[in-house]
Design a protein around this motif. Structure first.
Motif, PDB file in Angstrom:
ATOM      1  N   ASP A   1       0.873  -1.125  -0.046  1.00 51.51           N
ATOM      2  CA  ASP A   1      -0.112   0.057  -0.079  1.00 51.51           C
ATOM      3  C   ASP A   1       0.770   1.374  -0.218  1.00 51.51           C
ATOM      4  OD1 ASP A   1      -2.380  -1.359   0.215  1.00 51.51           O
ATOM      5  OD2 ASP A   1      -2.361  -1.595   2.217  1.00 51.51           O
ATOM      6  N   SER A   2       2.160   1.141   0.491  1.00 51.61           N
ATOM      7  CA  SER A   2       2.915   2.463   0.642  1.00 51.61           C
ATOM      8  C   SER A   2       4.409   2.086   0.606  1.00 51.61           C
ATOM      9  CB  SER A   2       2.581   3.193   2.036  1.00 51.61           C
ATOM     10  OG  SER A   2       2.765   2.305   3.360  1.00 51.61           O
ATOM     11  N   VAL A   3       5.274   3.022   0.277  1.00 53.16           N
ATOM     12  CA  VAL A   3       6.695   2.786   0.390  1.00 53.16           C
ATOM     13  C   VAL A   3       7.218   4.026   1.191  1.00 53.16           C
ATOM     14  CG1 VAL A   3       8.746   2.780  -0.774  1.00 53.16           C
ATOM     15  CG2 VAL A   3       6.884   1.337  -1.509  1.00 53.16           C
ATOM     16  N   ILE A   4       7.817   4.024   2.102  1.00 49.84           N
ATOM     17  CA  ILE A   4       8.571   5.206   2.863  1.00 49.84           C
ATOM     18  C   ILE A   4       9.985   5.220   2.696  1.00 49.84           C
ATOM     19  CG2 ILE A   4       6.845   5.315   4.701  1.00 49.84           C
ATOM     20  CD1 ILE A   4       8.892   3.952   6.597  1.00 49.84           C
ATOM     21  N   ILE A   5      10.603   6.250   2.350  1.00 50.71           N
ATOM     22  CA  ILE A   5      11.808   6.186   2.128  1.00 50.71           C
ATOM     23  C   ILE A   5      12.675   6.812   3.416  1.00 50.71           C
ATOM     24  CG2 ILE A   5      13.746   7.664   0.595  1.00 50.71           C
ATOM     25  CD1 ILE A   5      11.523   7.955  -1.418  1.00 50.71           C
ATOM     26  N   VAL A   6      13.665   6.139   3.897  1.00 46.02           N
ATOM     27  CA  VAL A   6      14.219   6.413   5.255  1.00 46.02           C
ATOM     28  C   VAL A   6      15.727   6.954   5.021  1.00 46.02           C
ATOM     29  CG1 VAL A   6      14.567   5.875   7.451  1.00 46.02           C
ATOM     30  CG2 VAL A   6      12.441   5.094   6.442  1.00 46.02           C
ATOM     31  N   PRO A   7      16.117   8.124   5.263  1.00 47.75           N
ATOM     32  CA  PRO A   7      17.625   8.321   5.169  1.00 47.75           C
ATOM     33  C   PRO A   7      18.240   8.254   6.332  1.00 47.75           C
ATOM     34  CG  PRO A   7      16.332  10.428   4.954  1.00 47.75           C
ATOM     35  CD  PRO A   7      15.239   9.423   4.982  1.00 47.75           C
ATOM     36  N   ILE A   8      19.304   7.698   6.466  1.00 47.67           N
ATOM     37  CA  ILE A   8      19.994   7.472   7.644  1.00 47.67           C
ATOM     38  C   ILE A   8      21.327   8.306   7.544  1.00 47.67           C
ATOM     39  CG2 ILE A   8      21.254   6.065   9.564  1.00 47.67           C
ATOM     40  CD1 ILE A   8      18.186   5.826   9.443  1.00 47.67           C
ATOM     41  N   VAL A   9      21.396   9.414   7.909  1.00 52.59           N
ATOM     42  CA  VAL A   9      22.510  10.562   7.615  1.00 52.59           C
ATOM     43  C   VAL A   9      23.266  10.924   9.043  1.00 52.59           C
ATOM     44  CG1 VAL A   9      23.411  12.663   6.596  1.00 52.59           C
ATOM     45  CG2 VAL A   9      21.243  11.253   5.486  1.00 52.59           C
ATOM     46  N   VAL A  10      24.406  10.625   8.997  1.00 55.70           N
ATOM     47  CA  VAL A  10      25.454  11.016  10.206  1.00 55.70           C
ATOM     48  C   VAL A  10      26.777  11.751   9.592  1.00 55.70           C
ATOM     49  CG1 VAL A  10      26.290   8.652  10.573  1.00 55.70           C
ATOM     50  CG2 VAL A  10      26.378  10.590  12.319  1.00 55.70           C
ATOM     51  N   SER A  11      27.349  12.801   9.913  1.00 52.67           N
ATOM     52  CA  SER A  11      28.221  13.336   9.191  1.00 52.67           C
ATOM     53  C   SER A  11      29.471  12.703   9.935  1.00 52.67           C
ATOM     54  CB  SER A  11      28.257  14.719   9.765  1.00 52.67           C
ATOM     55  OG  SER A  11      29.202  15.052  11.040  1.00 52.67           O
ATOM     56  N   ALA A  12      30.598  12.824   9.063  1.00 51.95           N
ATOM     57  CA  ALA A  12      31.918  12.282   9.300  1.00 51.95           C
ATOM     58  C   ALA A  12      32.380  12.654  10.635  1.00 51.95           C
ATOM     59  CB  ALA A  12      33.012  12.679   8.312  1.00 51.95           C
ATOM     60  N   HIS A  13      32.133  13.614  11.331  1.00 49.83           N
ATOM     61  CA  HIS A  13      32.249  13.940  12.691  1.00 49.83           C
ATOM     62  C   HIS A  13      31.291  13.720  13.733  1.00 49.83           C
ATOM     63  CE1 HIS A  13      34.729  17.364  11.126  1.00 49.83           C
ATOM     64  NE2 HIS A  13      35.688  16.555  11.658  1.00 49.83           N
ATOM     65  N   GLY A  14      30.163  12.776  13.186  1.00 51.24           N
ATOM     66  CA  GLY A  14      29.298  12.062  14.089  1.00 51.24           C
ATOM     67  C   GLY A  14      28.184  12.837  14.441  1.00 51.24           C
ATOM     68  N   LEU A  15      27.969  14.008  13.861  1.00 46.36           N
ATOM     69  CA  LEU A  15      26.856  14.938  14.022  1.00 46.36           C
ATOM     70  C   LEU A  15      25.684  14.294  13.420  1.00 46.36           C
ATOM     71  CD1 LEU A  15      28.183  18.543  13.301  1.00 46.36           C
ATOM     72  CD2 LEU A  15      27.911  17.306  15.168  1.00 46.36           C
TER      73      LEU A  15
END
Length: 205
Positions: free
Chosen positions: A149-163
């Protein structure tokens, strides 16, 4: 134009041989490190997320340290299918068709596209938005192909410094993963960034 330092040395990256061997360049901007060192760091984060999803859907029984976890390309049971780094074959040509992780939850009749990124600090929000746009066409195809019924797009983003962005908490909730893994993701990135710097500095000019 080369940058000449006051001690007479030339400020050239010893790996890619481009001007500007700064810490920023070393940890997230060197083209020679992209497919090796940066990919390894990216995959450390992806392994954490994949293993937690596999545990959640009872696709694996035993949790191991993330750096020892080796994801199977496909895990499946009656409830869910979990893909790792797999191209999704579609009826029409989709350029962005290989997200890091895809989950098909048959009970909920939904799919989740998960993609990981470890950019520099100031690109955090920009990269997150780019990930969401990147997979829109694929998400529409998946709805048609996989009877969800649906698709969700989930970005998992963390900076190279851990932010991390505040939105990461919400993204983890959408995956119904516990918030504690946020700290594990940050730790994995920071440890690998430190490893990248140590290895880089050991290179001969």
């Amino acid at each position: 134009m080369y940058h000449i330092l006051k001690d007479g040395t030339v400020d050239i990256c010893r790996a890619c041989h481009r001007p500007g061997e700064s810490i920023r360049h070393i940890i997230s901007g060197c083209s020679r490190l992209a497919n090796g060192e940066y990919l390894h760091r990216h995959n450390q984060v992806a392994r954490i997320v994949h293993q937690q999803l596999a545990l959640k859907y009872h696709l694996v029984n035993l949790e191991v340290p993330y750096y020892r976890y080796v994801p199977d390309p496909v895990l499946e049971n009656g409830r869910a299918t979990l893909y790792w780094d797999r191209s999704i074959i579609t009826d029409r040509t989709i350029v962005a068709n290989k997200p890091d992780i895809v989950v098909i939850d048959r009970l909920e009749r939904r799919a989740m596209i998960v993609d990981i990124a470890v950019p520099h600090d100031e690109n955090l929000v920009k990269v997150e938005k780019e990930k969401q746009i990147k997979y829109l066409d694929l998400s529409h195809e998946i709805v048609d192909m996989w009877n969800v019924d649906s698709v969700i797009i989930v970005p998992i983003v963390v900076s190279a410094h851990g932010l991390i962005a505040k939105s990461l908490d919400q993204h983890l909730k959408r995956l119904t993963l516990d918030g504690w893994i946020k700290g594990l993701i940050q730790k994995a990135v920071l440890l690998d960034t430190a490893r990248i710097v140590r290895r880089f500095l050991s290179l001969q000019s």
